[in-house]
Design a protein around this motif. Structure first.
Motif, PDB file in Angstrom:
ATOM      1  N   GLY A 174     125.081 151.843  31.916  1.00  0.00           N
ATOM      2  CA  GLY A 174     125.625 152.518  33.086  1.00  0.00           C
ATOM      3  C   GLY A 174     124.646 153.516  33.685  1.00  0.00           C
ATOM      4  N   SER A 175     123.965 154.263  32.811  1.00  0.00           N
ATOM      5  CA  SER A 175     122.984 155.243  33.291  1.00  0.00           C
ATOM      6  C   SER A 175     121.817 154.563  33.989  1.00  0.00           C
ATOM      7  CB  SER A 175     122.477 156.096  32.117  1.00  0.00           C
ATOM      8  OG  SER A 175     123.519 156.845  31.549  1.00  0.00           O
ATOM      9  N   PHE A 176     121.375 153.422  33.430  1.00  0.00           N
ATOM     10  CA  PHE A 176     120.278 152.691  34.057  1.00  0.00           C
ATOM     11  C   PHE A 176     120.668 152.210  35.452  1.00  0.00           C
ATOM     12  CE2 PHE A 176     118.731 148.333  34.937  1.00  0.00           C
ATOM     13  CZ  PHE A 176     117.450 148.675  35.345  1.00  0.00           C
ATOM     14  N   GLY A 177     121.871 151.639  35.570  1.00  0.00           N
ATOM     15  CA  GLY A 177     122.317 151.168  36.877  1.00  0.00           C
ATOM     16  C   GLY A 177     122.429 152.302  37.883  1.00  0.00           C
ATOM     17  N   LEU A 178     122.976 153.441  37.450  1.00  0.00           N
ATOM     18  CA  LEU A 178     123.098 154.589  38.337  1.00  0.00           C
ATOM     19  C   LEU A 178     121.731 155.131  38.720  1.00  0.00           C
ATOM     20  CD1 LEU A 178     124.921 156.671  39.727  1.00  0.00           C
ATOM     21  CD2 LEU A 178     124.881 157.998  37.589  1.00  0.00           C
ATOM     22  N   ASN A 179     120.827 155.176  37.749  1.00  0.00           N
ATOM     23  CA  ASN A 179     119.476 155.663  38.020  1.00  0.00           C
ATOM     24  C   ASN A 179     118.788 154.814  39.084  1.00  0.00           C
ATOM     25  OD1 ASN A 179     116.897 157.142  37.299  1.00  0.00           O
ATOM     26  ND2 ASN A 179     116.314 155.065  36.725  1.00  0.00           N
ATOM     27  N   ALA A 180     118.889 153.501  38.949  1.00  0.00           N
ATOM     28  CA  ALA A 180     118.259 152.604  39.929  1.00  0.00           C
ATOM     29  C   ALA A 180     118.875 152.786  41.324  1.00  0.00           C
ATOM     30  CB  ALA A 180     118.395 151.158  39.465  1.00  0.00           C
ATOM     31  N   ALA A 181     120.190 152.905  41.375  1.00  0.00           N
ATOM     32  CA  ALA A 181     120.855 153.054  42.672  1.00  0.00           C
ATOM     33  C   ALA A 181     120.500 154.381  43.338  1.00  0.00           C
ATOM     34  CB  ALA A 181     122.373 152.949  42.481  1.00  0.00           C
ATOM     35  N   LEU A 182     120.519 155.460  42.564  1.00  0.00           N
ATOM     36  CA  LEU A 182     120.197 156.769  43.130  1.00  0.00           C
ATOM     37  C   LEU A 182     118.745 156.846  43.575  1.00  0.00           C
ATOM     38  CD1 LEU A 182     122.119 159.157  40.688  1.00  0.00           C
ATOM     39  CD2 LEU A 182     122.699 158.617  43.058  1.00  0.00           C
ATOM     40  N   ASN A 183     117.848 156.270  42.775  1.00  0.00           N
ATOM     41  CA  ASN A 183     116.436 156.267  43.155  1.00  0.00           C
ATOM     42  C   ASN A 183     116.219 155.520  44.460  1.00  0.00           C
ATOM     43  OD1 ASN A 183     114.002 157.165  41.135  1.00  0.00           O
ATOM     44  ND2 ASN A 183     115.953 157.005  40.075  1.00  0.00           N
ATOM     45  N   ALA A 184     116.840 154.353  44.583  1.00  0.00           N
ATOM     46  CA  ALA A 184     116.688 153.575  45.816  1.00  0.00           C
ATOM     47  C   ALA A 184     117.231 154.348  47.016  1.00  0.00           C
ATOM     48  CB  ALA A 184     117.407 152.236  45.672  1.00  0.00           C
ATOM     49  N   THR A 232     116.825 160.376  38.599  1.00  0.00           N
ATOM     50  CA  THR A 232     116.786 160.287  37.144  1.00  0.00           C
ATOM     51  C   THR A 232     117.520 161.457  36.504  1.00  0.00           C
ATOM     52  OG1 THR A 232     114.680 159.101  37.250  1.00  0.00           O
ATOM     53  CG2 THR A 232     115.249 160.123  35.150  1.00  0.00           C
ATOM     54  N   VAL A 233     117.334 162.659  37.051  1.00  0.00           N
ATOM     55  CA  VAL A 233     118.020 163.842  36.508  1.00  0.00           C
ATOM     56  C   VAL A 233     119.534 163.664  36.571  1.00  0.00           C
ATOM     57  CG1 VAL A 233     118.520 166.285  36.940  1.00  0.00           C
ATOM     58  CG2 VAL A 233     116.163 165.482  36.931  1.00  0.00           C
ATOM     59  N   LEU A 234     120.037 163.212  37.717  1.00  0.00           N
ATOM     60  CA  LEU A 234     121.488 163.050  37.869  1.00  0.00           C
ATOM     61  C   LEU A 234     122.022 161.975  36.926  1.00  0.00           C
ATOM     62  CD1 LEU A 234     121.852 163.322  41.752  1.00  0.00           C
ATOM     63  CD2 LEU A 234     122.594 164.980  40.023  1.00  0.00           C
ATOM     64  N   ALA A 235     121.290 160.869  36.789  1.00  0.00           N
ATOM     65  CA  ALA A 235     121.741 159.800  35.899  1.00  0.00           C
ATOM     66  C   ALA A 235     121.766 160.273  34.451  1.00  0.00           C
ATOM     67  CB  ALA A 235     120.829 158.582  36.047  1.00  0.00           C
ATOM     68  N   GLN A 236     120.724 160.992  34.030  1.00  0.00           N
ATOM     69  CA  GLN A 236     120.686 161.501  32.660  1.00  0.00           C
ATOM     70  C   GLN A 236     121.788 162.521  32.410  1.00  0.00           C
ATOM     71  OE1 GLN A 236     116.677 162.959  32.703  1.00  0.00           O
ATOM     72  NE2 GLN A 236     115.842 161.157  31.667  1.00  0.00           N
ATOM     73  N   THR A 237     122.019 163.387  33.377  1.00  0.00           N
ATOM     74  CA  THR A 237     123.029 164.428  33.208  1.00  0.00           C
ATOM     75  C   THR A 237     124.436 163.838  33.142  1.00  0.00           C
ATOM     76  OG1 THR A 237     121.616 165.998  34.386  1.00  0.00           O
ATOM     77  CG2 THR A 237     123.939 166.570  34.179  1.00  0.00           C
ATOM     78  N   LEU A 238     124.716 162.841  33.969  1.00  0.00           N
ATOM     79  CA  LEU A 238     126.027 162.198  33.923  1.00  0.00           C
ATOM     80  C   LEU A 238     126.206 161.421  32.621  1.00  0.00           C
ATOM     81  CD1 LEU A 238     126.413 161.015  37.623  1.00  0.00           C
ATOM     82  CD2 LEU A 238     127.705 162.806  36.455  1.00  0.00           C
ATOM     83  N   GLY A 239     125.128 160.808  32.129  1.00  0.00           N
ATOM     84  CA  GLY A 239     125.198 160.151  30.823  1.00  0.00           C
ATOM     85  C   GLY A 239     125.521 161.145  29.723  1.00  0.00           C
ATOM     86  N   ALA A 240     124.883 162.325  29.789  1.00  0.00           N
ATOM     87  CA  ALA A 240     125.167 163.377  28.810  1.00  0.00           C
ATOM     88  C   ALA A 240     126.621 163.831  28.915  1.00  0.00           C
ATOM     89  CB  ALA A 240     124.226 164.558  29.031  1.00  0.00           C
ATOM     90  N   ALA A 241     127.136 163.900  30.145  1.00  0.00           N
ATOM     91  CA  ALA A 241     128.525 164.321  30.334  1.00  0.00           C
ATOM     92  C   ALA A 241     129.489 163.357  29.650  1.00  0.00           C
ATOM     93  CB  ALA A 241     128.837 164.420  31.824  1.00  0.00           C
ATOM     94  N   VAL A 242     129.180 162.068  29.689  1.00  0.00           N
ATOM     95  CA  VAL A 242     130.027 161.081  29.008  1.00  0.00           C
ATOM     96  C   VAL A 242     130.053 161.356  27.506  1.00  0.00           C
ATOM     97  CG1 VAL A 242     130.305 158.636  28.443  1.00  0.00           C
ATOM     98  CG2 VAL A 242     129.665 159.318  30.768  1.00  0.00           C
ATOM     99  N   TYR A 243     128.885 161.593  26.927  1.00  0.00           N
ATOM    100  CA  TYR A 243     128.831 161.895  25.491  1.00  0.00           C
ATOM    101  C   TYR A 243     129.596 163.175  25.166  1.00  0.00           C
ATOM    102  CZ  TYR A 243     125.469 158.248  24.343  1.00  0.00           C
ATOM    103  OH  TYR A 243     124.864 157.042  24.129  1.00  0.00           O
ATOM    104  N   LEU A 244     129.460 164.179  26.024  1.00  0.00           N
ATOM    105  CA  LEU A 244     130.179 165.431  25.782  1.00  0.00           C
ATOM    106  C   LEU A 244     131.686 165.204  25.789  1.00  0.00           C
ATOM    107  CD1 LEU A 244     128.102 168.007  27.866  1.00  0.00           C
ATOM    108  CD2 LEU A 244     128.237 167.820  25.379  1.00  0.00           C
ATOM    109  N   VAL A 245     132.181 164.406  26.719  1.00  0.00           N
ATOM    110  CA  VAL A 245     133.615 164.112  26.780  1.00  0.00           C
ATOM    111  C   VAL A 245     134.062 163.411  25.496  1.00  0.00           C
ATOM    112  CG1 VAL A 245     135.374 162.699  27.925  1.00  0.00           C
ATOM    113  CG2 VAL A 245     133.764 164.048  29.286  1.00  0.00           C
ATOM    114  N   VAL A 246     133.287 162.419  25.042  1.00  0.00           N
ATOM    115  CA  VAL A 246     133.649 161.669  23.833  1.00  0.00           C
ATOM    116  C   VAL A 246     133.667 162.590  22.614  1.00  0.00           C
ATOM    117  CG1 VAL A 246     132.915 159.840  22.260  1.00  0.00           C
ATOM    118  CG2 VAL A 246     132.811 159.467  24.728  1.00  0.00           C
ATOM    119  N   VAL A 247     132.624 163.413  22.468  1.00  0.00           N
ATOM    120  CA  VAL A 247     132.527 164.290  21.301  1.00  0.00           C
ATOM    121  C   VAL A 247     133.592 165.382  21.351  1.00  0.00           C
ATOM    122  CG1 VAL A 247     131.068 165.969  20.099  1.00  0.00           C
ATOM    123  CG2 VAL A 247     130.088 163.818  20.918  1.00  0.00           C
ATOM    124  N   VAL A 248     133.824 165.969  22.523  1.00  0.00           N
ATOM    125  CA  VAL A 248     134.841 167.022  22.646  1.00  0.00           C
ATOM    126  C   VAL A 248     136.226 166.470  22.324  1.00  0.00           C
ATOM    127  CG1 VAL A 248     136.040 168.504  24.298  1.00  0.00           C
ATOM    128  CG2 VAL A 248     133.544 168.476  24.227  1.00  0.00           C
TER     129      VAL A 248
END
Length: 433
Positions: free
Chosen positions: A166-176, A193-209
């Motif tokens: 999901g992060s890869f797809g978002l990264n490609a779309a945002l970059n384009a 790339t920053v936005l894609a990485q940060t949103l990916g991190a947010a997913v992990y935070l939601v799962v762990v929390v």
């Protein structure tokens, strides 16, 4: 090799892990494709410089994933699910702290870091822009590593695969959109790339929390937990730094051999790296399975799983080596290599292929010992094997790029000896939480 229930468990963890490993480098590849299409050669060179810095930072911080996997898996195996989640929360707090520290240290030093690469003035300016913006994604990038470690420790490699894709797809779309649509230049690529990485991190935070709240685990940082995670992480950092140093020395030696030799070495390194992704997937399964079984106090199961994963590693190495040999005549054409590079590359691919079975066993045992929490031994072994490799690399400088790859083979055999010797003993078989 008949498929057993243990094999199915290995594959259940290793196959999604392989997908996630392959998806991660696609972040940068998507950036290269879009920047090259929209901004030209100068911007691609700038991205190459900044990308080299960011890749180094990620590789050095991979202990956040590996150390967290080992600690969470061990507590899970022992049935201490709340403590397992506590280890995961500590790992994420450590990742956030390191990410903020990287911004504080590397932001003002970005021009000096880029200058080390000797790029042209315009290229350097763009590289500094990309690096500084990308550093804002460092906390998210490292939280992704730690979050991946938490889920792997919980025996879940499917969720990290979904997040990576999901992060890869978002990264490609945002970059384009930012580069080609809005015309933000190389800064747009960095922001995507920053936005894609940060949103990916947010997913992990939601799962762990969610997991922490379900188990009643406190979400605040715990000093003792941070200290334990940092201690294990420091040993893994030394191990990783030794691995990076060996490859860096090889690159420096190849650079001094000539342009054709360097090009052949660089292409062979890319092939080697892709093969490593496949073999490292089994190592990740080794981390999770070993930590869980030792946490449960089951030494016999740990030994049996290790033997089976070593077999998987060796056979995978044989298969991958055979594929390299089969594809060898075609590979130079894929990289549009000139005749001089083609001749060298065809020769170099022989040792690349022949060392794959050794790599398969080395990667598996490395993962098993990481899962066992044997980081201190791996750090010392990394130092000694690198010292054993350096004379071979320097000697190879006078005999060509094939000799250089044989020197890398000496390094892999040295790692094999230290890992097999350790795995054959009992010092690493520490059971319980």
């Amino acid at each position: 090799m008949p498929i057993t229930s243990r094999d199915r468990e290995i594959l259940r963890l290793a196959v999604p892990a392989f997908g996630a490993l392959v998806a991660e480098p696609l972040f940068l590849l998507a950036d290269y494709a879009i920047v090259g299409h929209g901004l030209g050669t100068t911007a691609v060179g700038a991205l190459g410089v900044a990308g080299a810095v960011l890749t180094t930072l990620v590789n050095l911080c991979v202990f956040l994933a590996y150390g967290t996997t080992a600690s969470v898996a061990r507590q899970t195996g022992a049935g201490n699910h709340e403590r397992a989640m506590r280890s995961g929360v500590d790992g994420i707090w450590l990742a956030l702290g390191i990410g903020v520290a990287l911004i504080a240290v590397c932001w003002p030093l970005a021009p000096a870091i880029v200058e080390v690469f000797g790029a042209a003035q315009e290229q350097s300016a763009q590289a500094v822009t990309y690096l500084r913006i990308s550093l804002l994604g460092a906390p998210g990038m490292l939280v992704v590593l730690a979050g991946t470690g938490v889920l792997r420790g919980l025996q879940d490699t499917v969720t990290p695969l979904a997040v990576a894709v999901g992060s890869f797809g978002l990264n490609a779309a945002l970059n384009a959109w930012f580069v080609l649509g809005l015309g933000w230049g190389i800064a747009g690529s960095a922001w995507g790339t920053v936005l894609a990485q940060t949103l990916g991190a947010a997913v992990y935070l939601v799962v762990v929390v969610r997991g922490a709240l379900r188990l009643g685990t406190a979400l605040t940082p715990r000093l003792e937990g941070l200290r334990q995670a940092g201690t294990a992480g420091f040993a893994l950092l030394i191990r990783t730094a030794c691995l990076r140093a060996a490859l860096l020395v090889a690159t420096m030696v190849a650079t001094r051999m000539g342009q054709a030799e360097l090009a052949a070495f660089a292409i062979a390194t890319q092939v080697w790296t892709m093969l490593a992704f496949a073999l490292d997937a089994i190592a990740i399964a080794g981390q999770a399975i070993t930590g869980r079984s030792l946490g449960a106090g089951d030494v016999a199961a740990t030994r049996a799983a290790t033997r089976r994963m070593v077999q998987w590693g060796a056979w995978s190495g044989i298969v991958l080596g055979g594929l390299v040999i089969a594809a060898r005549p075609l590979l130079p054409g894929l990289f549009d290599a000139d005749p001089a590079v083609t001749a060298l590359l065809l020769a170099v691919l022989w040792p690349v292929a022949l060392f794959q079975p050794v790599c398969g066993v080395v990667f598996v045992l490395d993962g098993v010992l990481i899962g066992a929490g044997d980081q201190r031994y791996l750090a010392w072994a990394g130092v000694w094997t690198t010292l054993a490799y350096l004379p071979a690399a320097l000697l190879a400088a006078g005999f060509g790029v094939v000799a250089l790859w044989c020197a890398l083979g000496v390094w892999m055999f040295a790692r094999l000896i230290t890992l097999v010797r350790r795995a054959a003993g009992t010092a690493w078989l520490v059971t319980g939480a």
